[in-house]
Design a protein around this motif. Structure first.
Motif, PDB file in Angstrom:
ATOM      1  N   ASP A   1      26.397  45.941  43.100  1.00  0.00           N
ATOM      2  CA  ASP A   1      25.248  46.132  43.985  1.00  0.00           C
ATOM      3  C   ASP A   1      25.381  47.482  44.693  1.00  0.00           C
ATOM      4  OD1 ASP A   1      23.269  45.995  45.899  1.00  0.00           O
ATOM      5  OD2 ASP A   1      23.805  44.003  46.635  1.00  0.00           O
ATOM      6  N   VAL A   2      24.374  48.357  44.525  1.00  0.00           N
ATOM      7  CA  VAL A   2      24.389  49.665  45.202  1.00  0.00           C
ATOM      8  C   VAL A   2      23.208  49.790  46.162  1.00  0.00           C
ATOM      9  CG1 VAL A   2      25.687  50.874  43.407  1.00  0.00           C
ATOM     10  CG2 VAL A   2      23.193  50.737  43.233  1.00  0.00           C
ATOM     11  N   SER A   3      22.711  48.662  46.646  1.00  0.00           N
ATOM     12  CA  SER A   3      21.591  48.690  47.584  1.00  0.00           C
ATOM     13  C   SER A   3      22.055  49.191  48.948  1.00  0.00           C
ATOM     14  CB  SER A   3      20.976  47.303  47.718  1.00  0.00           C
ATOM     15  OG  SER A   3      21.919  46.398  48.276  1.00  0.00           O
ATOM     16  N   LEU A  53      25.106  49.170  37.473  1.00  0.00           N
ATOM     17  CA  LEU A  53      24.703  49.278  38.874  1.00  0.00           C
ATOM     18  C   LEU A  53      23.310  48.695  39.036  1.00  0.00           C
ATOM     19  CD1 LEU A  53      25.714  53.026  39.499  1.00  0.00           C
ATOM     20  CD2 LEU A  53      27.186  50.998  39.596  1.00  0.00           C
ATOM     21  N   PHE A  54      23.070  47.991  40.135  1.00  0.00           N
ATOM     22  CA  PHE A  54      21.713  47.510  40.361  1.00  0.00           C
ATOM     23  C   PHE A  54      21.309  47.745  41.816  1.00  0.00           C
ATOM     24  CE2 PHE A  54      24.387  43.876  41.242  1.00  0.00           C
ATOM     25  CZ  PHE A  54      23.753  43.130  42.224  1.00  0.00           C
ATOM     26  N   GLY A  55      20.190  48.451  41.953  1.00  0.00           N
ATOM     27  CA  GLY A  55      19.556  48.694  43.241  1.00  0.00           C
ATOM     28  C   GLY A  55      18.089  48.336  43.071  1.00  0.00           C
ATOM     29  N   LEU A 104      32.682  56.025  37.795  1.00  0.00           N
ATOM     30  CA  LEU A 104      32.740  55.106  38.930  1.00  0.00           C
ATOM     31  C   LEU A 104      33.103  55.789  40.251  1.00  0.00           C
ATOM     32  CD1 LEU A 104      34.358  51.915  37.341  1.00  0.00           C
ATOM     33  CD2 LEU A 104      32.055  52.129  38.286  1.00  0.00           C
ATOM     34  N   PRO A 105      34.015  56.784  40.261  1.00  0.00           N
ATOM     35  CA  PRO A 105      34.308  57.425  41.558  1.00  0.00           C
ATOM     36  C   PRO A 105      33.097  58.066  42.212  1.00  0.00           C
ATOM     37  CG  PRO A 105      35.997  57.996  39.942  1.00  0.00           C
ATOM     38  CD  PRO A 105      34.899  57.301  39.200  1.00  0.00           C
ATOM     39  N   TYR A 106      32.083  58.416  41.413  1.00  0.00           N
ATOM     40  CA  TYR A 106      30.922  59.131  41.944  1.00  0.00           C
ATOM     41  C   TYR A 106      29.790  58.198  42.352  1.00  0.00           C
ATOM     42  CZ  TYR A 106      33.535  62.694  39.420  1.00  0.00           C
ATOM     43  OH  TYR A 106      34.528  63.505  38.958  1.00  0.00           O
ATOM     44  N   VAL A 107      29.998  56.902  42.240  1.00  0.00           N
ATOM     45  CA  VAL A 107      28.961  55.932  42.595  1.00  0.00           C
ATOM     46  C   VAL A 107      28.807  55.864  44.111  1.00  0.00           C
ATOM     47  CG1 VAL A 107      28.392  53.466  42.592  1.00  0.00           C
ATOM     48  CG2 VAL A 107      29.238  54.558  40.498  1.00  0.00           C
ATOM     49  N   ASN A 108      27.573  55.793  44.561  1.00  0.00           N
ATOM     50  CA  ASN A 108      27.267  55.657  45.987  1.00  0.00           C
ATOM     51  C   ASN A 108      26.156  54.633  46.173  1.00  0.00           C
ATOM     52  OD1 ASN A 108      28.811  57.039  47.889  1.00  0.00           O
ATOM     53  ND2 ASN A 108      27.895  59.012  47.362  1.00  0.00           N
TER      54      ASN A 108
END
Length: 361
Positions: free
Chosen positions: A179-181, A219-221, A232-236
């Protein structure tokens, strides 16, 4: 050849400990900044100015040391992670999760199921047709023959053979839904960084210990999209709603292409479903639990169940309404749900992953 032993230099040991501590802080800040090395170095200088880091360490020279070590590279006057640097982050996350796992009160999670192939156990059973000769217990077989005929009439009959039981590890295809919400960083609590650490540690586990498994990350937003492990390190987290249904649908599509005997979805989330994709349009409703969004999300969970894809949900929120929704979705899918804090997330997921990838042969 003679060896001369002496006491280690205390100054060198202190320097090594300082550099190790600086590297740990740097890795943590890189993850929190979404892989932005320059931002992480700025934060380190600010922490140093406030007295949280040693003042006698030159942050710029520390960065140059990482460049020489192949952790960073300079592109267009900006420092960036190298593939080795990204791999070091995954290994660091893996070590951290397993260090906490070994030290925590999580108990012994060996499986009770036994079968053919895999890790040998101390228990034995009679030989059956199709058993591998390499699993025969020679000492146990001899004891059976002695018990039957004695030392004077020693002979081995087919019924005397004993073989070792073994634990069977089946290959498994896993899709990790992250979850990247916006709620993952809402109210001053950073939930996305612990989730990213777990994702990287899980990728390292699969790559090093279970190479026949597959792990995909989604990823889900507002909508779902796949992401490579190296990214993955760059996911926000962003200004997104939570389109849980789109995430489940993409995971189901990915797993349909896999040929592993076991398939599963692991979902890390902290919010209610608040978005839905229909006819190419995204419908959003952040206020309460929208009955239409909930119904479509539960239907997707049921579709996963019909394709024998269990969903294991890790909920990192305390809201009773959200917990009720996760419980209802778990019931519809006949999966599992765990309610964990961000700090306990790694141990909970790894125990569940290692337990569920073993099956009876």
């Amino acid at each position: 050849m003679r060896f001369r032993y002496s006491r280690p230099d205390p100054e060198i040991l202190a320097l090594l400990r300082t550099m190790e501590r600086m590297r740990q802080v740097f890795d943590e800040l890189v993850l929190r900044s979404g892989g932005d090395v320059e931002e992480a170095l700025r934060w380190m200088r600010e922490l140093q100015r406030r007295g949280f880091l040693p003042g006698d360490v030159d942050v710029s020279r520390f960065a140059e040391t990482l460049e020489k070590g192949g952790v960073l590279r300079v592109e267009r006057d900006r420092r960036r992670l190298t593939p080795r640097g990204a791999r070091d982050l995954r290994r660091g996350a893996f070590d951290l999760v397993f260090r906490n796992l070994r030290g925590g009160p999580l108990g012994d999670h060996r499986t009770r199921a036994t079968g053919e192939g895999g890790e040998r156990r101390s228990e034995t059973r009679p030989l059956r047709f199709g058993d591998s000769p390499s699993s025969i217990d020679g000492a146990g077989t001899l004891r059976e023959a002695l018990a039957r005929g004695g030392i004077e009439d020693l002979s081995i009959a087919p019924g005397d053979f004993r073989v070792f039981e073994t634990e069977h590890s089946a290959s498994c295809a896993t899709v990790l839904l992250l979850d990247v919400s916006h709620s993952m960083i809402l109210y001053g609590e950073d939930r996305i960084t612990p989730a990213k650490k777990v994702a990287m540690a899980l990728a390292e586990l699969v790559e090093t210990r279970y190479p026949k498994d597959s792990l995909d990350c989604v990823l889900f937003g507002d909508e779902a999209k796949p992401v490579e492990v190296t990214d993955l390190p760059y996911v926000n987290a962003g200004p997104f709603h939570t389109n849980t249904r789109d995430g489940l649908r993409m995971a189901r599509t990915i797993l349909r292409r896999r040929r592993h005997p076991n398939r599963r979805i692991v979902m890390i989330t902290d919010g209610k479903p608040s978005a839905l994709t229909e006819n190419g349009m995204i419908y959003r409703n952040p206020f309460g639990l929208d009955p239409h969004i909930v119904a479509r999300t539960l239907h997707e969970a049921i579709l996963c169940r019909r394709e024998r894809i269990p969903i294991t949900t890790f909920m990192i929120a305390e809201d009773p309404v959200l917990r009720d929704f996760v419980t209802e979705m778990t019931r519809a899918n006949r999966g599992q749900a765990f309610f964990a804090s961000p700090g306990d997330l790694g141990g909970a997921i790894f125990v569940d992953f290692l337990r569920n990838r073993r099956r009876r042969a």
